[in-house]
Design an enzyme around this catalytic site. Structure first.
Site, PDB file in Angstrom:
ATOM      1  N   GLN A  97       0.873  -1.183   0.000  1.00 32.92           N
ATOM      2  CA  GLN A  97       0.000   0.000   0.000  1.00 32.92           C
ATOM      3  C   GLN A  97       0.906   1.227   0.000  1.00 32.92           C
ATOM      4  O   GLN A  97       1.707   1.413   0.927  1.00 32.92           O
ATOM      5  CB  GLN A  97      -0.909   0.025   1.233  1.00 32.92           C
ATOM      6  N   HIS A 103      -8.330   2.840  -0.758  1.00 32.93           N
ATOM      7  CA  HIS A 103      -8.759   2.882  -2.164  1.00 32.93           C
ATOM      8  C   HIS A 103      -8.980   1.468  -2.654  1.00 32.93           C
ATOM      9  O   HIS A 103      -8.225   0.559  -2.350  1.00 32.93           O
ATOM     10  CB  HIS A 103      -7.745   3.618  -3.044  1.00 32.93           C
ATOM     11  N   HIS A 105      -8.982  -0.669  -5.954  1.00 35.89           N
ATOM     12  CA  HIS A 105      -8.608  -0.715  -7.364  1.00 35.89           C
ATOM     13  C   HIS A 105      -9.689  -1.502  -8.103  1.00 35.89           C
ATOM     14  O   HIS A 105      -9.994  -2.649  -7.741  1.00 35.89           O
ATOM     15  CB  HIS A 105      -7.287  -1.465  -7.561  1.00 35.89           C
TER      16      HIS A 105
HETATM   17  P1  DGP Z   1      -1.518   1.183  -3.744  1.00 32.70           P
HETATM   18  O1  DGP Z   1      -0.253   0.465  -4.067  1.00 32.70           O
HETATM   19  O2  DGP Z   1      -2.674   0.210  -3.593  1.00 32.70           O
HETATM   20  O3  DGP Z   1      -1.375   2.134  -2.570  1.00 32.70           O
HETATM   21  O4  DGP Z   1      -1.861   2.029  -5.048  1.00 32.70           O
HETATM   22  C1  DGP Z   1      -1.833   3.417  -5.135  1.00 32.70           C
HETATM   23  C2  DGP Z   1      -2.219   3.779  -6.551  1.00 32.70           C
HETATM   24  O5  DGP Z   1      -2.454   5.171  -6.611  1.00 32.70           O
HETATM   25  C3  DGP Z   1      -1.153   3.466  -7.604  1.00 32.70           C
HETATM   26  O6  DGP Z   1      -1.687   2.496  -8.523  1.00 32.70           O
HETATM   27  C4  DGP Z   1      -0.892   4.780  -8.305  1.00 32.70           C
HETATM   28  C5  DGP Z   1      -2.053   5.645  -7.869  1.00 32.70           C
HETATM   29  N1  DGP Z   1      -1.731   7.053  -7.677  1.00 32.70           N
HETATM   30  C6  DGP Z   1      -0.777   7.555  -6.852  1.00 32.70           C
HETATM   31  N2  DGP Z   1      -0.799   8.885  -6.902  1.00 32.70           N
HETATM   32  C7  DGP Z   1      -1.785   9.236  -7.777  1.00 32.70           C
HETATM   33  C8  DGP Z   1      -2.299  10.478  -8.232  1.00 32.70           C
HETATM   34  O7  DGP Z   1      -1.850  11.559  -7.861  1.00 32.70           O
HETATM   35  N3  DGP Z   1      -3.315  10.417  -9.133  1.00 32.70           N
HETATM   36  C9  DGP Z   1      -3.842   9.240  -9.579  1.00 32.70           C
HETATM   37  N4  DGP Z   1      -4.841   9.308 -10.463  1.00 32.70           N
HETATM   38  N5  DGP Z   1      -3.398   8.055  -9.146  1.00 32.70           N
HETATM   39  C10 DGP Z   1      -2.380   8.061  -8.265  1.00 32.70           C
END
Ligand code: DGP
Length: 117
Positions: A97, A103, A105
């Site tokens: 994470q 969140h 996915h």
């Molecule tokens: P996790 O590993 O489950 O914490 O995934 C975090 C996800 O968030 C990763 O797939 C990339 C996404 N992410 C990180 N920063 C941003 C952002 O600023 N905007 C968007 N749209 N996604 C982001």
């Protein structure tokens, strides 16, 4: 917990950081992942800051339920509901994470392997 200025997803909810938003309701916001790992890759988050599933309280039942129902709606609108899709909630360090605001996915549009890496 209230909105946190140091949380990137709270800043997306507040409109301070742009995002490609695909769904919004009372409890949730959903937007496309910045680094998609599937043709459909959307993140569904609670408007209110909850750091992880492990930090959710029993009183968060409504918002946690809303996350799953929003994920269902996103999958339908994105056209992957019929063929199948995967919901992932990475929780804690061992699960990688990286953003500490819950969140879900929503991933689809390709075959999903099991077990995941
Ligand atoms: P996790 O590993 O489950 O914490 O995934 C975090 C996800 O968030 C990763 O797939 C990339 C996404 N992410 C990180 N920063 C941003 C952002 O600023 N905007 C968007 N749209 N996604 C982001």
């Amino acid at each position: 917990m209230a909105e946190r200025s140091d949380c990137i997803f709270c800043r997306i909810v507040a409109g301070e950081i742009p995002a490609d938003v695909v769904h919004e309701d009372e409890h949730t916001v959903a937007f496309r992942d910045l680094d998609p790992k599937a043709p459909v890759h959307v993140l569904v988050i609670p408007r209110r800051h909850i750091a992880s599933i492990s930090d959710a309280a029993d009183t968060d039942a409504a918002v946690m339920g809303a996350l799953l129902l929003a994920a269902r709606d996103v999958a339908a609108v994105e056209g992957v509901a019929e063929g199948g899709y995967r919901l992932v909630v990475n929780t804690g360090a061992a699960a990688n994470q990286t953003v500490h605001h819950v969140h879900v996915h929503v991933m689809g549009g390709r075959d999903m392997r099991w077990p995941p890496g």
